[in-house]
Design a protein around this motif. Structure first.
Motif, PDB file in Angstrom:
ATOM      1  N   VAL A 104       0.836  -1.155   0.036  1.00 60.45           N
ATOM      2  CA  VAL A 104      -0.009   0.057  -0.081  1.00 60.45           C
ATOM      3  C   VAL A 104       1.009   1.105   0.083  1.00 60.45           C
ATOM      4  O   VAL A 104       1.732   1.412   0.966  1.00 60.45           O
ATOM      5  N   VAL A 105       0.691   2.091  -0.834  1.00 70.28           N
ATOM      6  CA  VAL A 105       1.681   3.384  -1.264  1.00 70.28           C
ATOM      7  C   VAL A 105       0.828   4.451  -1.417  1.00 70.28           C
ATOM      8  O   VAL A 105      -0.641   4.511  -1.582  1.00 70.28           O
ATOM      9  N   ASP A 106       1.349   5.851  -1.123  1.00 71.40           N
ATOM     10  CA  ASP A 106       0.710   6.879  -1.227  1.00 71.40           C
ATOM     11  C   ASP A 106       0.911   7.459  -2.792  1.00 71.40           C
ATOM     12  O   ASP A 106       1.738   6.823  -3.239  1.00 71.40           O
ATOM     13  N   PRO A 107       0.417   8.598  -3.191  1.00 71.94           N
ATOM     14  CA  PRO A 107       0.562   8.862  -4.503  1.00 71.94           C
ATOM     15  C   PRO A 107       1.989   9.405  -4.817  1.00 71.94           C
ATOM     16  O   PRO A 107       2.375   9.695  -5.891  1.00 71.94           O
ATOM     17  N   LEU A 108       2.934   9.346  -3.755  1.00 72.86           N
ATOM     18  CA  LEU A 108       4.259  10.148  -4.048  1.00 72.86           C
ATOM     19  C   LEU A 108       5.199   8.713  -3.996  1.00 72.86           C
ATOM     20  O   LEU A 108       6.172   8.786  -4.405  1.00 72.86           O
ATOM     21  N   GLY A 109       4.592   7.581  -3.847  1.00 72.28           N
ATOM     22  CA  GLY A 109       5.366   6.427  -4.011  1.00 72.28           C
ATOM     23  C   GLY A 109       5.948   5.633  -2.533  1.00 72.28           C
ATOM     24  O   GLY A 109       6.695   5.084  -2.321  1.00 72.28           O
ATOM     25  N   ASN A 110       5.542   6.448  -1.545  1.00 74.29           N
ATOM     26  CA  ASN A 110       6.014   6.332  -0.005  1.00 74.29           C
ATOM     27  C   ASN A 110       5.149   5.211   0.416  1.00 74.29           C
ATOM     28  O   ASN A 110       3.838   5.178   0.241  1.00 74.29           O
ATOM     29  N   PRO A 111       5.690   4.160   1.202  1.00 75.68           N
ATOM     30  CA  PRO A 111       4.668   3.194   1.914  1.00 75.68           C
ATOM     31  C   PRO A 111       3.962   3.671   2.884  1.00 75.68           C
ATOM     32  O   PRO A 111       4.197   4.700   3.763  1.00 75.68           O
ATOM     33  N   LEU A 112       2.732   3.099   2.907  1.00 70.71           N
ATOM     34  CA  LEU A 112       1.672   3.382   3.964  1.00 70.71           C
ATOM     35  C   LEU A 112       1.440   2.367   4.832  1.00 70.71           C
ATOM     36  O   LEU A 112       0.750   2.237   5.788  1.00 70.71           O
TER      37      LEU A 112
END
Length: 466
Positions: A104-112
């Motif tokens: 699961v990632v955010d729109p910047l490609g960082n993991p959530l």
């Protein structure tokens, strides 16, 4: 020899520059920031880092004027002061990798999900162009969905783009989750745009579960995030889908919802100075939605395809509201979920008579198309006389076609609710059996037992599993 042992730099290192333009915050207007010193350097869509006392704040250039650059920050600009430095960065990209599957990632490609995530070597633009129209393939073969309705009367084929129109609480997210778990695809990419924060974990753990997450990537932006982030969610998820398509995979793209994507764009466009035109939406909304949809579909050359479902929240079942109207004109079909059907306990609450798949008739054989026509005709005949039937004014024997429709309706309605993992061939065999049983005989008493206000056994089982 030394050069052969070196690994390519990561996208983050490759984008590093020795120097970057630096500006200053000259004014704060609402949630937007005005910068000086970047007029000759900034471009629309560039990212900016504001160095405030409370920590760095990132934003995007949304308006350019002589001597002034307007930036919309990713967060509320609390703590920003006049004179704070503003570092100009490149336009945002995302660098997917095969290791993103199951994450699961955010729109910047960082993991959530709290675990480290390695980026890929190739950055993908968030607002990319679709494949050249003359080079794209035609729609492909029919896909298995694990749902009787979509295996038969509403087929989905490889590379098709469908709209899913529904009000809130009608089972839209559950339907998307079921397709994400059971529909034929190599990789599934979810774009959860403006969803409630508490629903993300529930969607991952309960709707999809470990089985569904084995081939899924979720790109999520919750409702409390900036309109920039929410709008970017759809673009980032599509870029992830394009990455796997370019690897030759068959990708299923599920967006929930395009309405929130359009609302986020409206907020950004207002800051940019664009005036409302379509019932409060700016004129650029049509192009924004259409350009996103065109990126899905059949690929070109050796690339795979992106089969896509775009959900739309229709307030008050208004199918002519701007977002629904725009999507309906650009997609390869639409599915309508009806609240009245959901309220009587049938899930998925697909209104077959208001839904259409433009993959037909090519997606089915002559015999299958005949069964689909019969099913639609009988459901249409029943719907046209439903008020009379409910009022007890229907008498068997006056209209043979209506008699057949009344006898068929209970089983046909229950068939549309079936979510057992049957194949397309099995589903058509079941449909044919139901239609043949409805011809001849007396079945009005049975219809009274399982009429519109009652739930069949299949419906009760389906509702418990929703």
């Amino acid at each position: 020899m030394i050069q052969d042992t070196l690994t390519p730099p990561t996208p983050q290192i490759a984008r590093l520059k020795a120097d970057r333009p630096l500006g200053r915050v000259s004014a704060v207007q609402g949630h937007s920031l005005c910068l000086s010193g970047l007029s000759g350097e900034a471009r629309l869509g560039d990212r900016v880092r504001i160095d405030r006392v409370a920590g760095p704040l990132f934003g995007e250039v949304v308006q350019l004027e002589e001597g002034r650059t307007v930036v919309l920050p990713d967060e509320v600009p609390v703590g920003v002061a006049l004179g704070d430095s503003a570092l100009l960065l490149d336009a945002a990209t995302i660098s997917p990798a095969p290791g993103w599957i199951g994450r699961v990632v955010d729109p910047l490609g960082n993991p959530l999900d709290g675990m480290p995530l390695a980026s890929g070597q190739v950055p993908y633009a968030l607002r990319a162009h679709p494949p050249a129209p003359a080079e794209r393939r035609a729609l492909g073969a029919r896909l298995e969905t694990g749902m009787a309705a979509f295996n038969t009367v509403l087929p989905i084929v490889r590379g098709q783009r469908l709209g899913l129109f529904a009000g809130s609480g009608v089972g839209k997210s559950s339907l998307l989750g079921h397709l994400g778990k059971n529909m034929q695809a190599d990789v599934v990419v979810f774009a959860l745009i403006g969803e409630r924060g508490r629903e993300l974990r529930e969607f991952v753990e309960k709707v999809l579960g470990p089985e569904g997450m084995r081939r899924a990537i979720i790109v999520a932006a919750t409702s409390d995030m900036s309109p920039l982030i929410r709008r970017r969610c759809a673009w980032a998820a599509m870029a992830v889908a394009e990455y796997f398509r370019d690897l030759g995979h068959q990708v299923l793209f599920l967006a929930d919802s395009i309405t929130r994507f359009a609302e986020a764009h409206r907020e950004v466009a207002t800051v940019s100075g664009e005036l409302p035109a379509l019932r409060g939406y700016p004129a650029s909304t049509s192009h924004m939605i259409m350009s996103l949809c065109e990126r899905a579909g059949p690929g070109a050359g050796s690339a795979g395809d992106i089969t896509a479902l775009f959900s739309v929240l229709v307030a008050g079942s208004d199918m002519d509201e701007p977002v629904a109207d725009i999507l309906r004109g650009v997609l390869d079909g639409h599915v309508v979920l009806d609240r009245a059907i959901a309220e009587r306990g049938r899930y998925p609450a697909v209104d077959l008579l208001r839904s259409v798949s433009r993959s037909l008739p090519d997606a089915a054989s002559d015999a299958e198309n005949d069964l689909i026509s019969q099913a639609r005709a009988r459901l249409g005949a029943y719907a046209a006389s439903e008020t009379m039937i409910r009022a007890g004014l229907y008498t068997e024997g006056n209209d043979p076609d209506l008699d057949t429709a009344v006898r068929t309706w209970p089983e046909l309605d229950a068939f549309l609710a079936e979510t057992e993992p049957h194949t397309t061939a099995d589903s058509f065999a079941r449909l044919g059996l139901i239609l043949r049983r409805g011809v001849g005989g007396r079945g009005h008493a049975r219809n009274e037992q399982t009429g519109p206000g009652q739930m069949t056994k299949a419906n009760r089982v389906n509702q418990r599993g929703r």
